[in-house]
Scaffold this motif. Structure first.
Motif, short mmCIF file in Angstrom:
data_model
loop_
_atom_site.label_atom_id
_atom_site.label_comp_id
_atom_site.label_asym_id
_atom_site.label_seq_id
_atom_site.Cartn_x
_atom_site.Cartn_y
_atom_site.Cartn_z
N GLU A 121 52.43 -6.11 24.59
CA GLU A 121 53.65 -5.60 24.21
C GLU A 121 54.86 -6.38 24.85
O GLU A 121 56.02 -6.70 24.16
CB GLU A 121 53.84 -3.92 24.07
CG GLU A 121 55.29 -3.58 23.69
CD GLU A 121 55.27 -3.73 22.27
OE1 GLU A 121 56.53 -3.87 22.05
OE2 GLU A 121 54.27 -3.91 21.65
N ASP A 122 54.74 -6.59 26.02
CA ASP A 122 55.52 -7.34 26.58
C ASP A 122 55.90 -8.83 26.17
O ASP A 122 57.17 -9.47 26.16
CB ASP A 122 55.22 -7.37 28.29
CG ASP A 122 54.15 -8.16 28.69
OD1 ASP A 122 53.46 -8.27 27.80
OD2 ASP A 122 53.82 -8.17 29.73
N THR A 123 54.94 -9.16 25.43
CA THR A 123 55.03 -10.72 25.16
C THR A 123 55.86 -10.60 23.77
O THR A 123 56.80 -11.42 23.44
CB THR A 123 53.65 -11.24 24.49
OG1 THR A 123 52.85 -11.45 25.96
CG2 THR A 123 53.79 -12.65 23.96
N ARG A 124 55.69 -9.43 23.10
CA ARG A 124 56.43 -9.27 21.56
C ARG A 124 58.20 -8.98 21.93
O ARG A 124 58.86 -9.71 21.54
CB ARG A 124 56.01 -7.80 20.84
CG ARG A 124 54.65 -8.14 20.44
CD ARG A 124 54.41 -6.84 19.34
NE ARG A 124 53.02 -7.12 18.67
CZ ARG A 124 52.13 -6.34 19.24
NH1 ARG A 124 52.11 -5.75 20.37
NH2 ARG A 124 50.81 -6.58 18.38
N GLN A 125 58.24 -8.20 23.25
CA GLN A 125 59.78 -7.90 23.59
C GLN A 125 60.37 -9.30 24.15
O GLN A 125 61.36 -9.52 23.84
CB GLN A 125 59.44 -6.95 24.84
CG GLN A 125 59.06 -5.41 24.44
CD GLN A 125 59.85 -4.83 23.48
OE1 GLN A 125 61.13 -5.18 23.30
NE2 GLN A 125 59.43 -3.89 22.31
N ALA A 126 59.37 -10.18 24.94
CA ALA A 126 60.08 -11.55 25.38
C ALA A 126 60.44 -12.07 24.03
O ALA A 126 61.60 -12.79 24.15
CB ALA A 126 59.19 -12.15 26.19
N ALA A 127 59.68 -12.27 23.14
CA ALA A 127 60.03 -13.01 21.93
C ALA A 127 61.09 -12.55 21.32
O ALA A 127 61.97 -13.25 20.76
CB ALA A 127 58.64 -13.15 21.03
N ARG A 136 59.14 -14.74 12.33
CA ARG A 136 58.79 -15.69 13.25
C ARG A 136 57.99 -15.18 14.62
O ARG A 136 56.89 -15.76 14.96
CB ARG A 136 59.99 -16.26 13.58
CG ARG A 136 60.21 -17.41 14.74
CD ARG A 136 61.46 -17.86 15.27
NE ARG A 136 61.05 -19.19 16.15
CZ ARG A 136 62.13 -19.40 16.88
NH1 ARG A 136 63.36 -18.83 16.97
NH2 ARG A 136 61.76 -20.62 17.69
N LEU A 137 58.09 -13.79 14.63
CA LEU A 137 57.39 -13.33 15.67
C LEU A 137 55.90 -13.25 15.20
O LEU A 137 55.01 -13.55 15.86
CB LEU A 137 57.83 -11.98 16.06
CG LEU A 137 57.18 -11.19 17.06
CD1 LEU A 137 57.01 -11.68 18.50
CD2 LEU A 137 57.67 -9.49 16.99
N LEU A 138 55.53 -12.68 14.14
CA LEU A 138 54.34 -12.96 13.67
C LEU A 138 53.71 -14.10 13.44
O LEU A 138 52.42 -14.37 14.16
CB LEU A 138 54.22 -12.07 12.16
CG LEU A 138 52.76 -11.98 11.31
CD1 LEU A 138 52.07 -11.17 12.29
CD2 LEU A 138 53.05 -11.67 9.99
N VAL A 139 54.29 -15.11 12.87
CA VAL A 139 53.54 -16.42 12.90
C VAL A 139 53.62 -17.22 13.99
O VAL A 139 52.34 -18.07 14.23
CB VAL A 139 54.30 -17.19 11.75
CG1 VAL A 139 53.99 -18.64 11.63
CG2 VAL A 139 54.41 -16.65 10.27
N ALA A 140 54.60 -17.18 14.90
CA ALA A 140 54.50 -18.09 16.21
C ALA A 140 53.89 -17.29 17.34
O ALA A 140 53.56 -17.98 18.18
CB ALA A 140 55.82 -18.47 16.41
N VAL A 141 53.91 -16.08 17.37
CA VAL A 141 53.27 -15.34 18.44
C VAL A 141 52.10 -14.56 18.22
O VAL A 141 51.07 -14.70 18.78
CB VAL A 141 54.51 -14.60 19.27
CG1 VAL A 141 53.88 -13.69 20.19
CG2 VAL A 141 55.72 -15.20 19.45
N GLU A 142 52.29 -13.66 17.36
CA GLU A 142 51.17 -12.69 17.11
C GLU A 142 49.97 -13.20 16.82
O GLU A 142 48.86 -12.87 16.98
CB GLU A 142 51.71 -11.48 16.34
CG GLU A 142 52.78 -10.76 17.07
CD GLU A 142 53.19 -9.46 15.99
OE1 GLU A 142 53.51 -8.31 16.73
OE2 GLU A 142 53.42 -9.71 15.01
#
Length: 225
Positions: A121-127, A136-142
């Protein structure tokens, strides 16, 4: 009258080079159909599984029904599944593909969902703090972080599909399963063994190719190991 000592076909031996040389075109066509049915089924299953997994992750109430339905589909015997789909698709390759797609959903949805849920979750929050929107969060991070789990499910689904394609022989679209089925009916040993070995080879090669693809797409996992 006995068969010549070099005539393994007449002696109906399990291992027979003459069978390979005289039936290579038949084996090639059957193997090609086997690969095509497997690839199409798994690709369609992946296209359907991704939005289902995203919906189950986005709305917690949807996770239970999605996982429950796909699990129930996986428990239906293959002969029963094809019988249920027969009125819709008839005796066609689409019947086999549809059945394999339904079977693949359980493995694909569960693994994609598990990968998405494992993203910290902290990765999501940082993004989000860096200005990433939902897409972009879905494609580039998750999705990249969920890729190892998703690829594990894809590998299992592919190997399972290679095996299940053979059941399509009951409607004439079973790839190498057609040869296995015909060989069993006539007790043609070389045909049964050769087609069975080719099924195993296809499954192993497909798994290795997907493993290589996973390593290419997730270089950070190699650096950690």
């Amino acid at each position: 009258m006995t068969a010549p000592p070099d005539d393994c076909l007449a002696r109906n031996e399990w291992v027979c080079g003459a069978y390979l040389s005289s039936r290579r075109h038949i084996l090639w066509d059957a193997a090609l159909q086997h690969v095509q049915l497997t690839a199409v089924s798994v690709l369609i299953g992946l296209v359907l599984a991704l939005p289902l997994a995203l919906a189950a992750r986005r709305w917690h109430w949807a996770a239970g029904p999605v996982l429950g339905v796909t699990t129930i589909l996986y428990t239906i015997p293959s002969l029963a599944m094809f019988s249920l789909l027969l009125p819709v698709y008839g005796l066609s390759a689409s019947l086999v593909v549809a059945g394999l797609v339904l079977y693949s959903l359980t493995l694909l949805v569960r693994n994609i969902l598990a990968g998405l849920r494992a993203v910290p979750e902290d990765t999501r929050q940082a993004a989000r703090g860096m200005g990433y929107g939902p897409v972009r969060l879905l494609v580039a991070v998750e999705l990249p972080l969920a890729l190892p789990a998703a690829m594990a499910g894809l590998r299992i689904a592919t190997v399972s599909a290679v095996s299940l394609v053979t059941i399509g022989a009951i409607v004439g679209y079973g790839g190498l399963g057609n040869l296995i089925y015909a060989g069993m009916n006539t007790y043609f040993k070389a045909q049964v063994l050769t087609a069975s070995v080719l099924c195993v080879v296809i499954a192993v090669v497909a798994d290795l190719l997907l493993l290589l693809l996973q390593r290419l797409l997730t270089p950070w996992t190699r650096s950690r190991s």
